[in-house]
Design an enzyme around this catalytic site. Structure first.
Site, PDB file in Angstrom:
ATOM      1  CG  HIS A 259      -1.827   1.154   1.294  1.00 58.26           C
ATOM      2  ND1 HIS A 259      -2.935   1.308   0.484  1.00 58.26           N
ATOM      3  CD2 HIS A 259      -1.785   2.260   2.096  1.00 58.26           C
ATOM      4  CE1 HIS A 259      -3.536   2.457   0.777  1.00 58.26           C
ATOM      5  NE2 HIS A 259      -2.873   3.046   1.756  1.00 58.26           N
ATOM      6  CD  GLU A 260       2.540   3.638   3.743  1.00 58.50           C
ATOM      7  OE1 GLU A 260       3.004   4.651   3.189  1.00 58.50           O
ATOM      8  OE2 GLU A 260       1.591   3.674   4.541  1.00 58.50           O
ATOM      9  CG  LEU A 261       6.501  -0.139  -1.832  1.00 58.44           C
ATOM     10  CD1 LEU A 261       6.869  -1.566  -2.154  1.00 58.44           C
ATOM     11  CD2 LEU A 261       7.704   0.778  -2.022  1.00 58.44           C
ATOM     12  CB  ALA A 365      11.211  15.314  19.412  1.00 58.49           C
ATOM     13  NE  ARG A 367       7.140  14.120  11.289  1.00 55.67           N
ATOM     14  CZ  ARG A 367       8.139  13.242  11.262  1.00 55.67           C
ATOM     15  NH1 ARG A 367       9.308  13.583  10.742  1.00 55.67           N
ATOM     16  NH2 ARG A 367       7.990  12.032  11.766  1.00 55.67           N
ATOM     17  N   GLY A 428       6.047  10.096   7.849  1.00 56.22           N
ATOM     18  CA  GLY A 428       6.708   9.042   7.091  1.00 56.22           C
ATOM     19  C   GLY A 428       5.730   7.921   6.815  1.00 56.22           C
ATOM     20  N   GLY A 430       5.265   5.372   8.759  1.00 54.53           N
ATOM     21  CA  GLY A 430       4.843   4.718   9.982  1.00 54.53           C
ATOM     22  C   GLY A 430       5.790   3.629  10.433  1.00 54.53           C
ATOM     23  N   GLY A 432       9.153   4.499  11.561  1.00 56.79           N
ATOM     24  CA  GLY A 432      10.245   5.072  12.363  1.00 56.79           C
ATOM     25  C   GLY A 432      10.300   4.516  13.770  1.00 56.79           C
TER      26      GLY A 432
END
Length: 494
Positions: A259-261, A365, A367, A428, A430, A432
Protein backbone atom coordinates in the site's frame (compact mmCIF):
# COMPACT_ATOMS: atom_id res chain seq x y z
CA UNK A 1 35.05 -53.45 -11.38
CA UNK A 2 32.37 -55.11 -9.29
CA UNK A 3 31.08 -53.15 -6.34
CA UNK A 4 31.90 -54.54 -2.93
CA UNK A 5 28.94 -55.81 -0.90
CA UNK A 6 27.92 -53.78 2.16
CA UNK A 7 29.76 -54.82 5.34
CA UNK A 8 26.62 -56.07 7.08
CA UNK A 9 25.73 -58.62 4.37
CA UNK A 10 28.47 -61.10 5.30
CA UNK A 11 27.83 -64.23 7.35
CA UNK A 12 27.02 -63.58 10.97
CA UNK A 13 26.43 -59.85 10.43
CA UNK A 14 23.14 -58.35 11.64
CA UNK A 15 21.52 -55.99 9.10
CA UNK A 16 21.48 -52.85 11.21
CA UNK A 17 19.91 -50.86 8.38
CA UNK A 18 17.00 -53.28 8.26
CA UNK A 19 16.48 -52.83 12.02
CA UNK A 20 16.52 -49.03 11.76
CA UNK A 21 13.90 -49.15 9.01
CA UNK A 22 11.42 -51.01 11.20
CA UNK A 23 8.65 -49.12 12.95
CA UNK A 24 9.10 -47.85 16.48
CA UNK A 25 6.27 -50.12 17.62
CA UNK A 26 8.03 -53.18 16.16
CA UNK A 27 11.42 -52.27 17.64
CA UNK A 28 9.99 -51.62 21.09
CA UNK A 29 8.00 -54.86 21.05
CA UNK A 30 10.95 -56.89 19.74
CA UNK A 31 13.32 -55.38 22.31
CA UNK A 32 10.87 -55.95 25.18
CA UNK A 33 10.22 -59.52 24.00
CA UNK A 34 13.94 -60.30 23.77
CA UNK A 35 14.58 -58.97 27.26
CA UNK A 36 11.52 -60.84 28.54
CA UNK A 37 12.67 -64.07 26.87
CA UNK A 38 16.09 -63.76 28.49
CA UNK A 39 14.50 -63.03 31.87
CA UNK A 40 12.13 -66.02 31.56
CA UNK A 41 14.96 -68.34 30.52
CA UNK A 42 17.14 -67.26 33.44
CA UNK A 43 14.17 -67.52 35.81
CA UNK A 44 13.32 -71.02 34.58
CA UNK A 45 16.93 -72.14 34.96
CA UNK A 46 17.15 -70.74 38.48
CA UNK A 47 13.76 -72.19 39.41
CA UNK A 48 14.69 -75.70 38.26
CA UNK A 49 18.04 -75.46 40.07
CA UNK A 50 16.47 -74.26 43.31
CA UNK A 51 13.73 -76.89 43.09
CA UNK A 52 16.28 -79.67 42.50
CA UNK A 53 18.39 -78.56 45.44
CA UNK A 54 15.32 -78.31 47.67
CA UNK A 55 14.10 -81.83 46.76
CA UNK A 56 17.60 -83.28 47.10
CA UNK A 57 17.95 -81.59 50.49
CA UNK A 58 14.66 -83.14 51.62
CA UNK A 59 15.83 -86.62 50.62
CA UNK A 60 19.23 -86.05 52.23
CA UNK A 61 17.59 -85.06 55.50
CA UNK A 62 15.32 -88.11 55.50
CA UNK A 63 18.19 -90.47 54.64
CA UNK A 64 20.39 -88.94 57.31
CA UNK A 65 17.60 -89.19 59.90
CA UNK A 66 17.04 -92.86 59.06
CA UNK A 67 20.80 -93.57 59.24
CA UNK A 68 21.03 -91.86 62.67
CA UNK A 69 18.17 -94.00 63.97
CA UNK A 70 19.92 -97.19 62.81
CA UNK A 71 23.21 -96.05 64.36
CA UNK A 72 21.45 -95.42 67.67
CA UNK A 73 19.83 -98.88 67.62
CA UNK A 74 23.13 -100.55 66.69
CA UNK A 75 25.01 -98.80 69.49
CA UNK A 76 22.26 -99.84 71.96
CA UNK A 77 22.41 -103.47 70.80
CA UNK A 78 18.73 -103.47 69.86
CA UNK A 79 19.14 -103.83 66.12
CA UNK A 80 17.51 -106.95 64.65
CA UNK A 81 18.70 -109.02 61.75
CA UNK A 82 16.29 -107.26 59.44
CA UNK A 83 15.77 -103.53 59.49
CA UNK A 84 12.22 -102.38 58.81
CA UNK A 85 11.60 -98.93 57.21
CA UNK A 86 8.40 -97.25 56.08
CA UNK A 87 9.82 -94.77 53.53
CA UNK A 88 11.57 -97.19 51.13
CA UNK A 89 14.99 -96.27 52.50
CA UNK A 90 17.69 -98.91 51.86
CA UNK A 91 19.91 -99.60 54.91
CA UNK A 92 22.98 -101.81 55.24
CA UNK A 93 24.99 -102.31 58.47
CA UNK A 94 28.54 -103.57 57.92
CA UNK A 95 30.93 -104.84 60.58
CA UNK A 96 34.60 -103.99 60.84
CA UNK A 97 35.49 -106.60 58.19
CA UNK A 98 33.03 -105.18 55.67
CA UNK A 99 30.47 -107.99 56.00
CA UNK A 100 26.77 -107.10 55.96
CA UNK A 101 25.29 -108.00 59.34
CA UNK A 102 21.96 -106.16 59.11
CA UNK A 103 19.93 -104.88 56.13
CA UNK A 104 16.47 -103.94 54.97
CA UNK A 105 14.53 -106.54 52.99
CA UNK A 106 14.71 -104.47 49.76
CA UNK A 107 18.53 -104.55 49.46
CA UNK A 108 21.31 -106.97 48.74
CA UNK A 109 22.64 -108.75 51.87
CA UNK A 110 25.84 -109.98 50.15
CA UNK A 111 27.22 -106.99 48.17
CA UNK A 112 27.68 -103.66 49.99
CA UNK A 113 26.35 -100.57 48.28
CA UNK A 114 29.77 -98.91 48.69
CA UNK A 115 33.29 -100.26 48.77
CA UNK A 116 35.45 -99.65 51.78
CA UNK A 117 37.36 -96.75 50.18
CA UNK A 118 34.11 -95.03 49.24
CA UNK A 119 32.79 -95.61 52.73
CA UNK A 120 35.91 -94.09 54.33
CA UNK A 121 35.74 -91.06 52.04
CA UNK A 122 32.02 -90.52 52.71
CA UNK A 123 32.54 -90.78 56.50
CA UNK A 124 35.35 -88.22 56.42
CA UNK A 125 33.49 -85.74 54.20
CA UNK A 126 30.12 -86.20 55.89
CA UNK A 127 28.33 -85.31 52.64
CA UNK A 128 25.75 -87.32 50.67
CA UNK A 129 26.70 -88.90 47.37
CA UNK A 130 25.02 -90.42 44.31
CA UNK A 131 25.05 -94.13 43.52
CA UNK A 132 23.98 -96.02 40.42
CA UNK A 133 21.12 -98.26 41.54
CA UNK A 134 20.98 -100.44 38.44
CA UNK A 135 23.61 -103.00 39.63
CA UNK A 136 21.37 -103.59 42.64
CA UNK A 137 18.20 -103.92 40.64
CA UNK A 138 17.00 -100.40 41.52
CA UNK A 139 16.14 -98.14 38.54
CA UNK A 140 17.67 -94.69 38.59
CA UNK A 141 20.28 -93.18 40.89
CA UNK A 142 20.41 -93.46 44.68
CA UNK A 143 21.15 -90.77 47.21
CA UNK A 144 23.29 -92.28 50.02
CA UNK A 145 24.74 -91.32 53.40
CA UNK A 146 27.41 -93.21 55.39
CA UNK A 147 27.70 -92.99 59.19
CA UNK A 148 30.00 -94.83 61.60
CA UNK A 149 28.76 -96.78 64.66
CA UNK A 150 30.42 -98.47 67.65
CA UNK A 151 32.63 -101.58 67.32
CA UNK A 152 33.87 -100.47 63.88
CA UNK A 153 30.48 -100.88 62.28
CA UNK A 154 29.31 -98.74 59.36
CA UNK A 155 25.75 -97.79 58.45
CA UNK A 156 24.96 -97.10 54.78
CA UNK A 157 21.53 -95.57 54.07
CA UNK A 158 20.27 -94.79 50.54
CA UNK A 159 17.06 -93.79 48.84
CA UNK A 160 15.98 -93.68 45.21
CA UNK A 161 16.38 -90.30 43.50
CA UNK A 162 14.09 -91.23 40.60
CA UNK A 163 11.11 -89.39 42.07
CA UNK A 164 13.09 -86.18 42.20
CA UNK A 165 14.31 -86.71 38.66
CA UNK A 166 10.76 -87.28 37.48
CA UNK A 167 9.58 -84.13 39.23
CA UNK A 168 12.38 -82.07 37.69
CA UNK A 169 11.73 -83.52 34.22
CA UNK A 170 8.01 -82.75 34.52
CA UNK A 171 8.78 -79.23 35.66
CA UNK A 172 11.20 -78.80 32.76
CA UNK A 173 8.63 -80.00 30.25
CA UNK A 174 6.05 -77.58 31.64
CA UNK A 175 8.53 -74.69 31.44
CA UNK A 176 9.63 -75.64 27.92
CA UNK A 177 6.04 -75.57 26.72
CA UNK A 178 4.66 -72.81 28.96
CA UNK A 179 7.48 -70.28 28.71
CA UNK A 180 7.14 -69.73 24.93
CA UNK A 181 3.38 -69.49 25.28
CA UNK A 182 3.80 -66.95 28.07
CA UNK A 183 6.36 -65.07 25.95
CA UNK A 184 3.97 -64.94 22.99
CA UNK A 185 1.15 -63.76 25.24
CA UNK A 186 3.29 -61.03 26.80
CA UNK A 187 4.66 -59.99 23.38
CA UNK A 188 1.09 -59.63 22.08
CA UNK A 189 0.15 -57.62 25.16
CA UNK A 190 3.24 -55.43 24.66
CA UNK A 191 2.30 -54.91 21.00
CA UNK A 192 -1.18 -53.76 21.98
CA UNK A 193 -0.03 -51.58 24.88
CA UNK A 194 2.73 -49.94 22.83
CA UNK A 195 0.26 -49.39 19.99
CA UNK A 196 -2.19 -47.65 22.32
CA UNK A 197 0.66 -45.62 23.80
CA UNK A 198 1.82 -44.49 20.35
CA UNK A 199 -1.71 -43.78 19.10
CA UNK A 200 -1.65 -40.13 20.30
CA UNK A 201 1.59 -39.66 18.35
CA UNK A 202 -0.11 -41.06 15.23
CA UNK A 203 -2.99 -38.63 15.81
CA UNK A 204 -0.48 -35.80 16.10
CA UNK A 205 1.11 -36.87 12.83
CA UNK A 206 -2.24 -37.01 11.03
CA UNK A 207 -3.22 -33.66 12.51
CA UNK A 208 0.05 -32.11 11.34
CA UNK A 209 -0.46 -33.59 7.85
CA UNK A 210 -3.89 -31.94 7.64
CA UNK A 211 -2.49 -28.49 8.45
CA UNK A 212 -1.75 -26.62 5.23
CA UNK A 213 -1.06 -23.09 4.17
CA UNK A 214 -4.78 -22.45 3.80
CA UNK A 215 -5.71 -23.92 7.20
CA UNK A 216 -3.30 -22.21 9.53
CA UNK A 217 -5.77 -21.96 12.41
CA UNK A 218 -5.84 -25.73 12.94
CA UNK A 219 -4.48 -27.22 16.15
CA UNK A 220 -3.06 -30.64 16.91
CA UNK A 221 -5.14 -33.00 19.09
CA UNK A 222 -4.07 -32.97 22.75
CA UNK A 223 -4.45 -36.32 24.58
CA UNK A 224 -6.23 -36.38 27.93
CA UNK A 225 -3.38 -38.14 29.75
CA UNK A 226 -0.96 -35.74 31.43
CA UNK A 227 2.11 -37.42 30.02
CA UNK A 228 5.02 -36.57 27.73
CA UNK A 229 2.81 -36.77 24.61
CA UNK A 230 0.43 -34.26 26.19
CA UNK A 231 3.36 -31.91 26.82
CA UNK A 232 4.59 -32.42 23.24
CA UNK A 233 1.16 -31.65 21.78
CA UNK A 234 0.82 -28.54 23.95
CA UNK A 235 4.27 -27.32 22.95
CA UNK A 236 3.56 -27.91 19.25
CA UNK A 237 0.25 -26.04 19.51
CA UNK A 238 2.05 -23.14 21.17
CA UNK A 239 4.56 -23.21 18.32
CA UNK A 240 1.72 -23.17 15.77
CA UNK A 241 0.21 -20.18 17.55
CA UNK A 242 3.53 -18.34 17.37
CA UNK A 243 3.87 -19.22 13.70
CA UNK A 244 0.36 -17.91 13.05
CA UNK A 245 1.24 -14.64 14.74
CA UNK A 246 4.46 -14.38 12.73
CA UNK A 247 2.61 -15.26 9.52
CA UNK A 248 -0.10 -12.70 10.20
CA UNK A 249 2.56 -10.12 10.98
CA UNK A 250 4.40 -10.90 7.77
CA UNK A 251 1.23 -10.73 5.69
CA UNK A 252 0.29 -7.43 7.29
CA UNK A 253 3.78 -6.09 6.59
CA UNK A 254 3.57 -7.14 2.94
CA UNK A 255 0.10 -5.65 2.60
CA UNK A 256 1.07 -2.37 4.26
CA UNK A 257 4.34 -2.15 2.32
CA UNK A 258 2.46 -2.72 -0.94
CA UNK A 259 0.00 0.00 0.00
CA UNK A 260 2.80 2.43 0.87
CA UNK A 261 4.69 1.66 -2.35
CA UNK A 262 1.61 2.11 -4.50
CA UNK A 263 1.12 5.79 -3.65
CA UNK A 264 4.54 7.15 -4.73
CA UNK A 265 4.61 4.85 -7.76
CA UNK A 266 1.19 6.11 -8.81
CA UNK A 267 2.37 9.70 -8.31
CA UNK A 268 5.49 9.13 -10.42
CA UNK A 269 3.45 7.45 -13.17
CA UNK A 270 0.87 10.24 -13.19
CA UNK A 271 3.50 13.00 -13.43
CA UNK A 272 5.34 11.23 -16.24
CA UNK A 273 2.13 10.49 -18.19
CA UNK A 274 1.00 14.11 -17.94
CA UNK A 275 4.43 15.34 -19.01
CA UNK A 276 4.53 13.00 -22.00
CA UNK A 277 0.94 13.83 -23.01
CA UNK A 278 1.55 17.60 -23.02
CA UNK A 279 5.26 18.09 -23.62
CA UNK A 280 4.87 21.57 -25.17
CA UNK A 281 3.57 23.20 -21.99
CA UNK A 282 5.38 21.07 -19.43
CA UNK A 283 7.77 22.46 -16.83
CA UNK A 284 10.30 19.64 -16.97
CA UNK A 285 12.30 20.87 -14.00
CA UNK A 286 9.18 20.90 -11.81
CA UNK A 287 8.28 17.40 -13.05
CA UNK A 288 11.78 16.13 -12.32
CA UNK A 289 11.67 17.61 -8.81
CA UNK A 290 8.32 15.91 -8.15
CA UNK A 291 9.56 12.57 -9.46
CA UNK A 292 12.76 12.94 -7.42
CA UNK A 293 10.75 13.62 -4.26
CA UNK A 294 8.65 10.49 -4.77
CA UNK A 295 11.78 8.49 -5.61
CA UNK A 296 13.45 9.61 -2.37
CA UNK A 297 10.32 8.58 -0.54
CA UNK A 298 10.52 5.15 -2.14
CA UNK A 299 14.19 4.93 -1.22
CA UNK A 300 13.50 5.78 2.43
CA UNK A 301 10.74 3.18 2.56
CA UNK A 302 13.01 0.52 1.05
CA UNK A 303 15.75 1.36 3.55
CA UNK A 304 13.27 1.12 6.43
CA UNK A 305 12.00 -2.25 5.22
CA UNK A 306 15.56 -3.58 4.87
CA UNK A 307 16.39 -2.33 8.36
CA UNK A 308 13.32 -4.08 9.81
CA UNK A 309 14.17 -7.31 7.97
CA UNK A 310 17.65 -7.28 9.51
CA UNK A 311 16.36 -6.35 12.96
CA UNK A 312 13.88 -9.25 12.88
CA UNK A 313 16.92 -11.50 13.38
CA UNK A 314 16.98 -10.16 16.96
CA UNK A 315 20.50 -8.78 17.30
CA UNK A 316 22.54 -5.85 15.98
CA UNK A 317 24.92 -6.29 13.07
CA UNK A 318 27.99 -5.40 15.20
CA UNK A 319 28.87 -5.53 18.88
CA UNK A 320 31.42 -2.86 19.66
CA UNK A 321 31.77 -0.05 22.21
CA UNK A 322 29.75 2.99 21.17
CA UNK A 323 30.19 6.44 22.77
CA UNK A 324 26.51 7.20 23.25
CA UNK A 325 27.27 10.68 24.60
CA UNK A 326 29.06 11.70 21.40
CA UNK A 327 26.36 10.09 19.27
CA UNK A 328 23.57 11.94 21.08
CA UNK A 329 25.53 15.21 20.92
CA UNK A 330 25.93 14.97 17.16
CA UNK A 331 22.20 14.21 16.73
CA UNK A 332 21.22 17.20 18.88
CA UNK A 333 23.61 19.50 17.02
CA UNK A 334 22.45 18.27 13.62
CA UNK A 335 18.80 19.08 14.44
CA UNK A 336 19.58 22.24 16.41
CA UNK A 337 18.04 21.14 19.70
CA UNK A 338 19.08 21.28 23.35
CA UNK A 339 21.25 18.52 24.76
CA UNK A 340 21.66 17.66 28.47
CA UNK A 341 24.20 14.87 28.26
CA UNK A 342 26.30 13.01 30.81
CA UNK A 343 29.81 12.57 29.35
CA UNK A 344 31.53 9.22 28.96
CA UNK A 345 28.51 6.93 28.65
CA UNK A 346 29.35 3.88 26.54
CA UNK A 347 27.21 0.99 25.40
CA UNK A 348 27.83 -2.06 23.24
CA UNK A 349 26.17 -2.26 19.85
CA UNK A 350 26.10 -0.89 16.32
CA UNK A 351 26.84 2.83 16.05
CA UNK A 352 24.89 3.18 12.78
CA UNK A 353 21.78 1.52 14.22
CA UNK A 354 21.92 3.58 17.43
CA UNK A 355 22.42 6.72 15.35
CA UNK A 356 19.29 5.83 13.39
CA UNK A 357 17.39 5.50 16.70
CA UNK A 358 18.48 9.00 17.73
CA UNK A 359 17.70 10.43 14.31
CA UNK A 360 14.17 8.97 14.27
CA UNK A 361 13.35 10.10 17.81
CA UNK A 362 14.76 13.62 17.41
CA UNK A 363 13.20 14.09 13.97
CA UNK A 364 9.81 13.06 15.35
CA UNK A 365 10.16 15.41 18.31
CA UNK A 366 11.23 18.33 16.07
CA UNK A 367 8.36 17.70 13.67
CA UNK A 368 5.72 17.86 16.42
CA UNK A 369 7.22 20.20 19.02
CA UNK A 370 5.78 23.65 19.73
CA UNK A 371 9.07 25.37 20.53
CA UNK A 372 11.53 23.15 22.41
CA UNK A 373 13.13 19.71 22.07
CA UNK A 374 15.55 18.39 24.70
CA UNK A 375 17.82 15.36 24.29
CA UNK A 376 18.92 13.93 27.65
CA UNK A 377 21.39 11.18 28.57
CA UNK A 378 22.32 9.83 31.98
CA UNK A 379 23.34 6.56 33.59
CA UNK A 380 21.68 4.57 36.33
CA UNK A 381 23.36 2.11 38.63
CA UNK A 382 21.97 -1.38 38.94
CA UNK A 383 20.64 -2.70 42.23
CA UNK A 384 23.93 -4.56 42.81
CA UNK A 385 25.91 -1.39 42.29
CA UNK A 386 28.57 -2.87 39.97
CA UNK A 387 30.05 -0.68 37.28
CA UNK A 388 29.07 -2.88 34.34
CA UNK A 389 25.51 -3.64 35.40
CA UNK A 390 23.90 -0.20 35.04
CA UNK A 391 21.71 1.29 32.34
CA UNK A 392 22.12 4.23 29.99
CA UNK A 393 18.89 6.28 29.94
CA UNK A 394 18.34 8.32 26.76
CA UNK A 395 15.39 10.71 26.65
CA UNK A 396 13.99 12.89 23.86
CA UNK A 397 11.32 15.32 25.09
CA UNK A 398 9.24 17.93 23.25
CA UNK A 399 6.55 20.37 24.27
CA UNK A 400 4.06 19.37 21.58
CA UNK A 401 0.46 18.22 22.03
CA UNK A 402 1.47 14.71 23.14
CA UNK A 403 -0.22 11.37 22.53
CA UNK A 404 -3.14 9.88 24.48
CA UNK A 405 -2.06 7.20 26.93
CA UNK A 406 -4.04 4.48 25.13
CA UNK A 407 -2.14 5.13 21.88
CA UNK A 408 1.42 5.23 23.23
CA UNK A 409 2.05 1.54 22.62
CA UNK A 410 0.18 1.38 19.35
CA UNK A 411 2.44 3.92 17.68
CA UNK A 412 5.33 1.41 17.89
CA UNK A 413 3.49 -0.94 15.52
CA UNK A 414 4.58 -0.99 11.91
CA UNK A 415 2.81 1.34 9.45
CA UNK A 416 0.85 2.93 12.30
CA UNK A 417 -0.33 6.53 12.05
CA UNK A 418 -2.74 8.31 14.31
CA UNK A 419 -5.86 9.81 12.80
CA UNK A 420 -4.35 13.29 12.67
CA UNK A 421 -1.34 12.02 10.73
CA UNK A 422 -2.92 10.58 7.64
CA UNK A 423 -0.98 12.92 5.37
CA UNK A 424 2.19 11.38 3.99
CA UNK A 425 3.68 14.72 3.07
CA UNK A 426 4.91 15.67 6.55
CA UNK A 427 4.98 12.24 8.12
CA UNK A 428 6.71 9.04 7.09
CA UNK A 429 5.46 5.56 6.33
CA UNK A 430 4.84 4.72 9.98
CA UNK A 431 8.04 2.67 10.39
CA UNK A 432 10.25 5.07 12.36
CA UNK A 433 9.17 4.11 15.88
CA UNK A 434 8.90 0.44 14.87
CA UNK A 435 12.56 0.57 13.82
CA UNK A 436 13.42 2.31 17.08
CA UNK A 437 11.81 -0.40 19.21
CA UNK A 438 13.28 -3.31 17.23
CA UNK A 439 16.75 -1.74 17.31
CA UNK A 440 16.62 -1.10 21.05
CA UNK A 441 15.39 -4.65 21.70
CA UNK A 442 18.20 -6.04 19.57
CA UNK A 443 20.62 -4.14 21.81
CA UNK A 444 19.06 -5.63 24.96
CA UNK A 445 17.17 -2.47 25.96
CA UNK A 446 13.64 -1.08 26.10
CA UNK A 447 11.78 2.03 24.90
CA UNK A 448 8.51 3.63 25.90
CA UNK A 449 6.65 6.96 25.72
CA UNK A 450 5.54 8.97 28.74
CA UNK A 451 3.94 12.28 29.57
CA UNK A 452 6.34 15.26 29.67
CA UNK A 453 3.86 17.89 30.95
CA UNK A 454 3.60 19.52 28.48
CA UNK A 455 4.45 17.34 25.54
CA UNK A 456 5.82 13.83 25.25
CA UNK A 457 9.02 12.12 26.26
CA UNK A 458 10.57 9.06 24.61
CA UNK A 459 12.69 7.03 27.07
CA UNK A 460 15.29 4.53 25.83
CA UNK A 461 17.17 2.28 28.28
CA UNK A 462 20.30 0.44 27.14
CA UNK A 463 22.77 -1.71 29.13
CA UNK A 464 25.99 0.13 29.92
CA UNK A 465 29.29 -1.23 28.68
CA UNK A 466 31.95 -2.08 31.30
CA UNK A 467 33.54 1.32 30.80
CA UNK A 468 30.25 3.21 31.15
CA UNK A 469 30.24 5.56 34.18
CA UNK A 470 28.06 8.19 35.76
CA UNK A 471 29.11 11.77 36.35
CA UNK A 472 27.52 15.16 36.64
CA UNK A 473 25.44 16.23 33.63
CA UNK A 474 27.20 18.55 31.25
CA UNK A 475 25.34 20.77 28.83
CA UNK A 476 25.43 19.57 25.26
CA UNK A 477 25.00 21.64 22.13
CA UNK A 478 22.51 24.37 22.79
CA UNK A 479 19.95 25.78 20.47
CA UNK A 480 17.18 28.18 21.01
CA UNK A 481 13.81 27.16 19.84
CA UNK A 482 14.50 23.75 18.34
CA UNK A 483 11.57 23.48 15.97
CA UNK A 484 8.08 24.66 15.33
CA UNK A 485 4.98 22.56 15.41
CA UNK A 486 4.08 20.88 12.14
CA UNK A 487 0.46 20.22 13.18
CA UNK A 488 -1.73 20.83 16.17
CA UNK A 489 -2.17 17.13 16.91
CA UNK A 490 0.63 14.57 17.13
CA UNK A 491 0.71 12.04 14.31
CA UNK A 492 2.81 10.62 11.52
CA UNK A 493 5.24 9.02 13.99
CA UNK A 494 8.00 7.56 11.88
Amino acid sequence: MAAEPPPWTGPGRFPAGWWRRRSLRFRLTATASAILALALAVSAYVFVGVLGRALAGTIDDEVYQRAREVVALADAGRLGDQIVTTDNTIVQVLDATGRIVNATPNTDRLVPLLGWKQRETAIRSGTPLFLDGRPYGIPGPLRARVLSADAGRTVVAARSFKEVQSSLETTGHVLIVGTPLLLVLLAAASWLVIGRTLRPIALLRRGAAEISGTARARRLPVPEARDEVHSLATTLNDMLARLEVADARQRALISDASHELRSPLASIRLQLEVALSHPEGQEWRETAEGVLEDTMRLSRLAEDLLALARLDEGRPARREPVDLTALAGRAAERHGVTGELTPGITVYGDALDLGRVLTNLVANAVRHATSTVVVGLRSEKSAAGDAGGGMAVLTVADDGPGIPAEDRERVFDRFTRLDSARSRDDGGAGLGLAIVRETVRAHGGSVHLEEAAPGLRAVVRLPLAASGRASRPAPGPQAGPGATAGRAARGGLG
